[in-house]
Design an enzyme around this catalytic site. Structure first.
Site, PDB file in Angstrom:
ATOM      1  N   HIS A   1      -8.465   5.620  50.458  1.00  0.00           N
ATOM      2  CA  HIS A   1      -8.451   4.733  49.302  1.00  0.00           C
ATOM      3  C   HIS A   1      -9.867   4.716  48.731  1.00  0.00           C
ATOM      4  CE1 HIS A   1      -8.279   1.291  46.779  1.00  0.00           C
ATOM      5  NE2 HIS A   1      -9.016   0.554  47.578  1.00  0.00           N
TER       6      HIS A   1
ATOM      7  N   CYS B   1      -3.941  -1.544  48.332  1.00  0.00           N
ATOM      8  CA  CYS B   1      -4.761  -0.382  48.722  1.00  0.00           C
ATOM      9  C   CYS B   1      -4.165   0.393  49.887  1.00  0.00           C
ATOM     10  CB  CYS B   1      -6.163  -0.850  49.059  1.00  0.00           C
ATOM     11  SG  CYS B   1      -6.769  -2.066  47.884  1.00  0.00           S
TER      12      CYS B   1
ATOM     13  N   ASN C   1     -11.616   2.132  40.818  1.00  0.00           N
ATOM     14  CA  ASN C   1     -10.774   1.843  41.984  1.00  0.00           C
ATOM     15  C   ASN C   1      -9.368   1.546  41.465  1.00  0.00           C
ATOM     16  OD1 ASN C   1      -9.297   0.373  43.888  1.00  0.00           O
ATOM     17  ND2 ASN C   1     -11.070  -0.725  44.689  1.00  0.00           N
TER      18      ASN C   1
END
Lengths: 368, 76
Positions: free
Chosen positions: A267, A120, A297
């Protein structure tokens, strides 16, 4: 904190690619039940996710993005001096997937190529490394992407309903004439490594029948030690404690007032977490990008994908003052305050699949 | 913040009728007590009290009253 300033480098273009196969909340309801699936989706803000079919890897998605970018920028293969691939889902244990991509993209032998294993935080780490290497001159491709669904147990609701697969390519080049500067802040808390990890299947705990057996775990979930484990509460706690201060510190470093920033691109872990972080860091909602509803995600690719889906027109036509912030697995974090644009921003590339022998120059079936 | 007000926030978090929770309930007896609820609780306490609860502290709680204890004397 590590970091510092990079000047004389411009971002020439950013492209993002996703697989043309999707999982929706309705698909998740089959496994976890309608009520549970709806409840999770309401918190995460994910309506559907792009999930790569077997055989389609992060490197393939990044290849599609890189090929498109080189073509649209009219960059010759010979002009690229650095290729960096940031991923946690490489093609092989070895060699570095960047070497395979170097071959597939037909780059010259004068080009350095290496992988970086981060998630991330990886996009901003990648920008840091790449921009510092380009400062001296030349062109570079930063490829960043993951197919996290490949390492997720479909019966573990803490991860199985959240992640999307995506790849990206960012083109950087030395531009001594540019007045723009990138201000970086980066850090690590390795004590958090156990909260987001695949415990087995590497060298410390090699693949075995026992390690790969899915067994009942907390919260009615089922996974093996070769599947991704995420302690959501620990990740949330880390993010809450680290990210607002990180954004303040990068703004201080750049000597920018918060209200002068055109967009904050973080992120994209989940809508709930993003909204909480935005409130805590006092980021104005109108300049705060949330872009995971249709993709999930997407780990290391989340920031470039969010830029492609939410800022493409503005970045294609004007210079924007941006703060990009990645945080997660490691624990690792990185933020950059930078001016960028106008730059080349093709629309999201949708990849149908891979044709031919992956070990040689393969052809990707691409929809635009 | 008063104790009742905090309980009302917890009612909302657990998707219960306002006034449903009294404090003596065990967490295991509540349907909504899962990993998402833990995160929601952390966000709630952070926003309303400026306290960052550690996941370990929450894991040691067995009742609603234990959760309230984490906020300590911030509840009047």
């Amino acid at each position: 904190m590590a970091g510092g300033t990079v000047s004389g480098v411009r971002i020439a273009g950013i492209a993002s690619a996703v697989p043309n196969s999707w999982r929706t909340t309705a698909d998740d309801a089959v496994t976890f039940g309608e009520a549970e699936s709806a409840k999770i989706s309401q918190k995460t803000g994910v309506r559907r996710r792009c999930v790569a079919a077997d055989g389609l890897l992060a490197s393939d998605l990044c290849f599609a993005a890189a090929a498109r970018l080189m073509q649209d920028l009219n960059w010759t293969r010979e002009s690229i001096r650095t290729l960096i691939f940031v991923t946690q889902t490489p093609d092989y244990v070895l060699p570095a997937t960047s070497c395979v991509l170097h071959h597939r993209l037909g780059l010259s032998q004068e080009c350095a190529a290496f992988d970086v294993n981060l998630g991330c935080s990886g996009y901003v780490y990648g920008l840091w490394v790449t921009s510092r290497l380009v400062m001296g001159g030349g062109r570079a491709l930063l490829l960043v992407g993951d197919t996290i669904n490949r390492i997720v147990s479909p019966e573990d609701r803490s991860v199985a309903t959240l992640f999307g697969d995506a790849g990206s390519a960012t083109a950087l080049e030395a531009d001594p004439g540019t007045s723009t500067t990138m201000h970086f802040q980066l850090g690590t808390d390795g004590s958090g490594h156990k909260h987001l990890m695949v415990p087995a299947g590497g060298l410390r705990r090699p693949h075995s029948e026992e390690n790969s057996r899915r067994t009942p775990r907390e919260g009615g979930n089922s996974r093996s030690d070769e599947d991704l484990f995420m302690n959501g509460a620990e990740v949330f706690s880390f993010s809450m404690n680290k990210v607002p201060g990180l954004i303040t510190s990068v703004l201080d470093e750049a000597e920018w007032a918060l209200e002068t920033v055109d967009a904050f691109v973080l992120h994209q872990p989940s809508r709930f977490m993003l909204e909480h972080l935005a409130r805590r860091a006092k980021l104005p909602r109108s300049r705060f990008v949330i872009a995971l509803e249709d993709y999930g995600n997407t780990s290391s690719a989340s920031i470039p994908l969010a830029m492609t889906t939410s800022l493409a027109d503005r970045l294609a036509n004007s210079e924007l003052r941006l703060v990009l912030t990645g945080f997660g697995v490691g624990f690792s974090w990185a933020s950059v305050a930078l001016n960028c644009g106008p730059l080349l921003m093709p629309p999201v590339i949708v990849v149908d699949g891979v044709d031919g022998d992956l070990a040689s120059d393969s052809t990707l079936k691409v929809q635009v | 913040m008063g104790k009742n007000q905090f309980l009302l926030s917890l009612d909302e978090l657990f998707e219960l009728e306002p006034g449903a929770l009294t404090g003596s309930e065990t967490l295991d007896s509540l349907d909504g007590w899962d990993s998402l609820a833990v995160i929601s609780l952390m966000a709630l306490v952070d926003e309303q009290f400026g306290i960052s609860l550690q996941p370990r502290q929450i894991a040691e709680c067995t009742t609603i009253a234990d959760l309230m204890g984490l906020v300590g004397d911030r509840i009047t």
